[in-house]
Scaffold this motif. Sequence first.
Motif, PDB file in Angstrom:
ATOM      1  N   ALA A 260       0.207   4.363   0.426  1.00  0.00           N
ATOM      2  CA  ALA A 260      -0.593   4.910   1.612  1.00  0.00           C
ATOM      3  C   ALA A 260       0.419   5.202   2.408  1.00  0.00           C
ATOM      4  O   ALA A 260       0.716   5.769   3.141  1.00  0.00           O
ATOM      5  CB  ALA A 260      -1.902   5.358   1.107  1.00  0.00           C
ATOM      6  N   ARG A 261       0.155   3.848   3.168  1.00  0.00           N
ATOM      7  CA  ARG A 261       0.805   2.999   4.082  1.00  0.00           C
ATOM      8  C   ARG A 261       2.498   3.427   3.899  1.00  0.00           C
ATOM      9  O   ARG A 261       3.262   3.850   5.199  1.00  0.00           O
ATOM     10  CB  ARG A 261       0.994   1.693   4.188  1.00  0.00           C
ATOM     11  CG  ARG A 261       1.460   0.883   5.744  1.00  0.00           C
ATOM     12  CD  ARG A 261       0.703   1.231   6.837  1.00  0.00           C
ATOM     13  NE  ARG A 261      -0.026   1.003   7.736  1.00  0.00           N
ATOM     14  CZ  ARG A 261      -0.993   1.167   8.335  1.00  0.00           C
ATOM     15  NH1 ARG A 261      -0.262   2.226   9.387  1.00  0.00           N
ATOM     16  NH2 ARG A 261      -2.172   1.164   8.650  1.00  0.00           N
TER      17      ARG A 261
ATOM     18  N   ARG B  84      -5.532   8.153   1.609  1.00  0.00           N
ATOM     19  CA  ARG B  84      -5.497   7.189   0.249  1.00  0.00           C
ATOM     20  C   ARG B  84      -6.079   8.396  -0.145  1.00  0.00           C
ATOM     21  O   ARG B  84      -6.108   8.367  -1.776  1.00  0.00           O
ATOM     22  CB  ARG B  84      -6.170   5.898   0.883  1.00  0.00           C
ATOM     23  CG  ARG B  84      -5.162   4.361   1.728  1.00  0.00           C
ATOM     24  CD  ARG B  84      -5.831   3.179   1.872  1.00  0.00           C
ATOM     25  NE  ARG B  84      -6.309   3.315   0.796  1.00  0.00           N
ATOM     26  CZ  ARG B  84      -6.054   3.031  -0.432  1.00  0.00           C
ATOM     27  NH1 ARG B  84      -4.684   1.813   0.161  1.00  0.00           N
ATOM     28  NH2 ARG B  84      -6.675   2.127  -1.482  1.00  0.00           N
TER      29      ARG B  84
ATOM     30  N   LEU C  48      -6.601   6.872  -3.888  1.00  0.00           N
ATOM     31  CA  LEU C  48      -6.532   5.339  -4.601  1.00  0.00           C
ATOM     32  C   LEU C  48      -7.572   4.907  -3.741  1.00  0.00           C
ATOM     33  O   LEU C  48      -8.084   3.502  -4.189  1.00  0.00           O
ATOM     34  CB  LEU C  48      -4.883   4.868  -3.227  1.00  0.00           C
ATOM     35  CG  LEU C  48      -3.952   5.248  -3.477  1.00  0.00           C
ATOM     36  CD1 LEU C  48      -3.169   4.764  -2.225  1.00  0.00           C
ATOM     37  CD2 LEU C  48      -3.918   5.202  -5.164  1.00  0.00           C
ATOM     38  N   ASP C  49      -8.692   5.272  -3.369  1.00  0.00           N
ATOM     39  CA  ASP C  49     -10.048   4.349  -3.139  1.00  0.00           C
ATOM     40  C   ASP C  49     -11.151   4.669  -4.501  1.00  0.00           C
ATOM     41  O   ASP C  49     -12.181   4.053  -4.340  1.00  0.00           O
ATOM     42  CB  ASP C  49     -10.382   5.409  -2.158  1.00  0.00           C
ATOM     43  CG  ASP C  49     -10.164   4.686  -0.827  1.00  0.00           C
ATOM     44  OD1 ASP C  49      -9.201   3.537  -0.566  1.00  0.00           O
ATOM     45  OD2 ASP C  49      -9.816   5.753   0.323  1.00  0.00           O
TER      46      ASP C  49
ATOM     47  N   ASP D  64       1.036  -1.682   0.000  1.00  0.00           N
ATOM     48  CA  ASP D  64       0.311  -0.268  -0.085  1.00  0.00           C
ATOM     49  C   ASP D  64       0.690   1.310  -0.505  1.00  0.00           C
ATOM     50  O   ASP D  64       1.728   1.306   1.371  1.00  0.00           O
ATOM     51  CB  ASP D  64      -1.193   0.047   1.255  1.00  0.00           C
ATOM     52  CG  ASP D  64      -1.693   1.015   1.376  1.00  0.00           C
ATOM     53  OD1 ASP D  64      -1.769   2.156   0.212  1.00  0.00           O
ATOM     54  OD2 ASP D  64      -2.585   0.924   2.328  1.00  0.00           O
TER      55      ASP D  64
END
Length: 360
Positions: A55-56, A72, A77-78, A53
Amino acid sequence: MTITTTTAGARPRRAPALGGALKRAATGLLGVLMTLLLASVVSFVVLRAVPGDPARLIVGPLATPDVLAGVRAQLGLDDPLWLQYLRYVRDFATLQWGYSYSNGADVTAVMAARLPATLELALWAFLFAVVGAVVVATLASFRGGAFATVAKVVSLVGLGTPQFWVALVLILVLGSSGLGVLPGPSGRLTSFLEPPAHVTGLYTVDGLLAGQPIVFSDALAHLALPAISLAIIPGAFLTRLLTANQNDVARSPFVTVVRSKGVSRWAAHRRHVLHNALLPSVSSAGLVLASLITGSVLVESVFNWPGIGQVLVQGIQRQDFAVVQAFVLLSAVLYVAANTVADIAVALLDPRLRVRGGSK
């Protein structure tokens, strides 16, 4: 019997030639669009299939779910994949390539700052590859015998040798780790030298324009080993291509006619065989240049060269989508541009293509 008359001084109609040119242009444009579309889809899909991920990676392992969700959403990303893809293509076309979290700057600014170093390395590697290929192929074709055998063996070895391995060997033998003849992996200039005034971003060119021969020679010395490493495979490819082309042309009837007029074998080979053998190689040379620009990642990593290759490696390691996507599409654009320029050059250099499509 039908008699066709023409008005004195009237020019022959060129409608067939114009129609053929328009058809070729439309076909070429369609090929360009399909290439760019395929490159954009592949880069978009492959990057999102990679585990992890982004974002992580940005917020770190200790971030709360709310912070992660906010990042995110900020990165989009969503959103549905089709919407992300359309946004990606739109942003690339408008030079808005996103923000690189691994470099802390806009991707456009990062690429603009790193691209001159990669271009300079690729151009010198291209020069080494072309000059070396022309010399070796001409000797192999003109002299034959042992020269042809050696050229064939060298080209086969060159095609099968990894560039990064050649780079490591050159550093160990000629670089600072060995004989110290040339600089090792120490960037584009010696640390105590200041870069020349920025004009093109190419230190060798800018050094000459600024009247600084020391900067030019030092930049060229730093370029030598990485450029030679990068030129090995394309040089071997061009050697095989030029040798085969020269051998074919040398067996042509017109060469026999030239020789029958008293022209020496070397003069006939240099003026007619080499010239005609170079024309079919121009298109391949354009693709070679594009591959050198976009395929220098490993060599740049070995020599610590501050080009776009290092940015790409960092982007892959940190799943920096913006950087990798921009690099893939930029590579496709460079390939297309190089191929188009090569086709135009062939059409300008080869008179047979300028008259094709006329009367038969």
